[in-house]
Write a protein that holds these residues in place. Structure first.
Motif, PDB file in Angstrom:
ATOM      1  N   GLN A 116       0.914  -1.238   0.095  1.00 37.45           N
ATOM      2  CA  GLN A 116       0.064  -0.012  -0.123  1.00 37.45           C
ATOM      3  C   GLN A 116       0.901   1.177  -0.102  1.00 37.45           C
ATOM      4  O   GLN A 116       0.971   1.914   1.053  1.00 37.45           O
ATOM      5  N   PRO A 117       1.629   1.564  -1.163  1.00 33.94           N
ATOM      6  CA  PRO A 117       2.568   2.588  -1.236  1.00 33.94           C
ATOM      7  C   PRO A 117       1.768   3.989  -1.015  1.00 33.94           C
ATOM      8  O   PRO A 117       0.592   4.196  -1.239  1.00 33.94           O
ATOM      9  N   THR A 118       2.460   4.861  -0.391  1.00 34.91           N
ATOM     10  CA  THR A 118       1.863   6.344  -0.115  1.00 34.91           C
ATOM     11  C   THR A 118       2.166   6.996  -1.397  1.00 34.91           C
ATOM     12  O   THR A 118       2.937   6.682  -2.468  1.00 34.91           O
ATOM     13  N   HIS A 119       1.580   7.953  -1.761  1.00 35.23           N
ATOM     14  CA  HIS A 119       1.871   9.008  -2.872  1.00 35.23           C
ATOM     15  C   HIS A 119       3.175   9.536  -2.886  1.00 35.23           C
ATOM     16  O   HIS A 119       3.837   9.404  -4.112  1.00 35.23           O
ATOM     17  N   GLU A 120       4.102   9.772  -1.894  1.00 38.58           N
ATOM     18  CA  GLU A 120       5.500   9.793  -1.935  1.00 38.58           C
ATOM     19  C   GLU A 120       6.219   8.802  -2.150  1.00 38.58           C
ATOM     20  O   GLU A 120       7.036   8.870  -3.160  1.00 38.58           O
ATOM     21  N   GLU A 121       5.763   7.647  -2.020  1.00 37.94           N
ATOM     22  CA  GLU A 121       6.704   6.422  -2.250  1.00 37.94           C
ATOM     23  C   GLU A 121       6.394   6.127  -3.679  1.00 37.94           C
ATOM     24  O   GLU A 121       7.360   5.798  -4.494  1.00 37.94           O
ATOM     25  N   VAL A 122       5.261   6.386  -4.362  1.00 41.46           N
ATOM     26  CA  VAL A 122       4.890   6.469  -5.729  1.00 41.46           C
ATOM     27  C   VAL A 122       5.777   7.243  -6.522  1.00 41.46           C
ATOM     28  O   VAL A 122       6.402   7.038  -7.779  1.00 41.46           O
ATOM     29  N   LEU A 123       5.891   8.734  -5.862  1.00 39.86           N
ATOM     30  CA  LEU A 123       6.599   9.653  -6.906  1.00 39.86           C
ATOM     31  C   LEU A 123       8.107   9.334  -6.798  1.00 39.86           C
ATOM     32  O   LEU A 123       8.892   9.800  -8.039  1.00 39.86           O
ATOM     33  N   LYS A 124       8.710   8.539  -5.825  1.00 40.93           N
ATOM     34  CA  LYS A 124       9.749   8.119  -5.811  1.00 40.93           C
ATOM     35  C   LYS A 124      10.385   7.144  -6.902  1.00 40.93           C
ATOM     36  O   LYS A 124      11.575   6.957  -7.326  1.00 40.93           O
ATOM     37  N   ARG A 125       9.377   6.418  -7.576  1.00 42.77           N
ATOM     38  CA  ARG A 125       9.615   5.594  -8.786  1.00 42.77           C
ATOM     39  C   ARG A 125       9.659   6.376  -9.993  1.00 42.77           C
ATOM     40  O   ARG A 125       9.972   5.899 -10.837  1.00 42.77           O
ATOM     41  N   ILE A 126       9.384   7.733  -9.873  1.00 41.86           N
ATOM     42  CA  ILE A 126       9.260   8.316 -11.239  1.00 41.86           C
ATOM     43  C   ILE A 126      10.640   9.039 -11.548  1.00 41.86           C
ATOM     44  O   ILE A 126      11.401   9.293 -10.567  1.00 41.86           O
ATOM     45  N   HIS A 127      11.101   8.915 -12.666  1.00 38.60           N
ATOM     46  CA  HIS A 127      12.541   9.483 -13.111  1.00 38.60           C
ATOM     47  C   HIS A 127      12.652  10.985 -12.598  1.00 38.60           C
ATOM     48  O   HIS A 127      11.665  11.730 -12.815  1.00 38.60           O
ATOM     49  N   PRO A 128      13.600  11.159 -11.902  1.00 35.37           N
ATOM     50  CA  PRO A 128      13.817  12.409 -11.309  1.00 35.37           C
ATOM     51  C   PRO A 128      13.667  13.718 -12.548  1.00 35.37           C
ATOM     52  O   PRO A 128      13.323  14.887 -12.491  1.00 35.37           O
ATOM     53  N   GLY A 129      14.324  13.324 -13.521  1.00 35.42           N
ATOM     54  CA  GLY A 129      14.256  14.199 -14.718  1.00 35.42           C
ATOM     55  C   GLY A 129      12.951  14.385 -15.280  1.00 35.42           C
ATOM     56  O   GLY A 129      12.732  15.403 -16.162  1.00 35.42           O
TER      57      GLY A 129
END
Length: 348
Positions: A116-129
């Motif tokens: 049950q990932p949080t919104h912040e954990e999901v964002l960490k999977r997105i490429h920083p660029g």
């Protein structure tokens, strides 16, 4: 039978009994009908504590149950469609960033099914660029109501996946965004396939532009869609100016009807063809051209148009005409002067 037993039990025990959305067959003028009922059987007590009766409260909730079942059925159908289309779904509540998602969403983001990932954990999977572009897409969506962007995912498998994100923004009475509901789709393989096509087209154009002959391509409707550098330099025009059937305007008027007949007849028959005609060069001179065209077919066998090569043979034609003219003059001179002609080939 069930309801009678419940009544007798309430009388015997003095304890109330409640049930919700209980199915019951009710005899009506139209026959037995299935209803869903919320009901309560409550005992009525005398002053000495004995049960003297039962008060029954019954509510018909058939429409509510039917609506819920219909909604559930629709949700199940939607889930089937989404699974078949490889779409993940998500919902983001604002401003607290409460995040909910489907199993397919977890799969695409490479989370475990029970996570049950949080919104912040999901964002960490997105490429920083891509985070800045994502933030800009959301800001634009809050104003327009529609969200769409592409980004890269870091899956932890030393590879990057591409996803397409789409969504709709919902607003409160003050027109403030309160939630966003959307879908995600992994289109990595499509992107790779498109890159291969793009690279293949680039290689073709590079080879075509370095070829010493004029190369062209047409679509399935006879219109020409590509001309290499040699053709454009010969004509002194741009691809846009030559596109479609405009190139035929440069064919010598005496040759145009015959060329159009050959081109159309073989195109419709999907056959190779050869023709020679005079084509207007950038300097205003008509030059003789030798052209060969062959049909193109896709991987599935569908007809995609033609590809052809056109070569300037004007100098050869002129040279052959001069030789023929000289031979003709020589024969005329020989006949008019009663001269004989001879060839001598020394044998060594």
């Amino acid at each position: 039978q069930k309801f009678e037993e419940l009544l007798m039990n309430v009388l015997a025990t003095g304890r109330s009994h409640k049930e919700f959305e209980t199915p019951a067959l009710v005899n009506t003028p139209d026959g037995d009908q299935l209803y869903y009922l919320d009901f309560e059987y409550a005992p009525l007590f005398e002053t000495d504590g004995t049960v003297s009766g039962i008060m029954a409260q019954v509510y018909n909730v058939t429409e509510k149950v039917a609506a819920r079942l219909k909604s559930k059925e629709a949700a199940e159908r939607l889930e089937l469609v989404l699974n078949a289309s490889e779409l993940g779904t998500w919902e983001l509540s604002l401003p607290g960033n409460e995040f909910t998602f489907s199993k397919k969403f977890l799969e695409i983001f490479h989370f475990e099914e029970d996570q049950q990932p949080t919104h912040e954990e999901v964002l960490k999977r997105i490429h920083p660029g891509d985070l800045a572009a994502r933030a800009a897409a959301f800001e634009s969506a809050y104003a327009s109501g529609t969200l769409i962007y592409n980004c890269r995912l870091l899956t932890g498998e030393e590879q990057v996946r591409w996803i397409e994100v789409k969504g709709k923004v919902f607003y409160d009475d003050q027109q403030q965004p309160v939630k966003v509901i959307g879908t995600i789709r992994d289109f990595t393989e499509e992107r790779k396939a498109q890159q291969r096509i793009t690279e293949s087209e680039l290689r073709f154009r590079t080879v075509a532009d370095t070829a010493p002959v004029m190369i062209w391509m047409s679509t399935s409707d006879k219109a020409r869609s590509f001309f290499n550098k040699a053709w454009l330099m010969f004509r002194g025009r741009t691809s846009r100016e030559e596109a479609g059937m405009a190139w035929m305007e440069a064919i010598h008027p005496d040759d145009a009807p015959h060329c159009l007949e050959i081109y159309t007849k073989n195109f419709d028959a999907r056959k190779e063809y050869h023709m020679e005609y005079r084509l207007l060069r950038y300097d205003g001179e008509y030059r003789w051209i030798s052209e060969n065209g062959v049909p193109r077919f896709g991987a599935d066998g569908s007809f995609e148009g033609y590809i052809g090569a056109s070569k300037d043979i004007h100098d050869r034609i002129v040279f052959e005409e001069k030789i023929q003219e000289s031979e003709t003059r020589l024969r005329i001179a020989a006949l008019s002067g009663e001269l004989g002609t001879w060839d001598y080939s020394p044998i060594t």
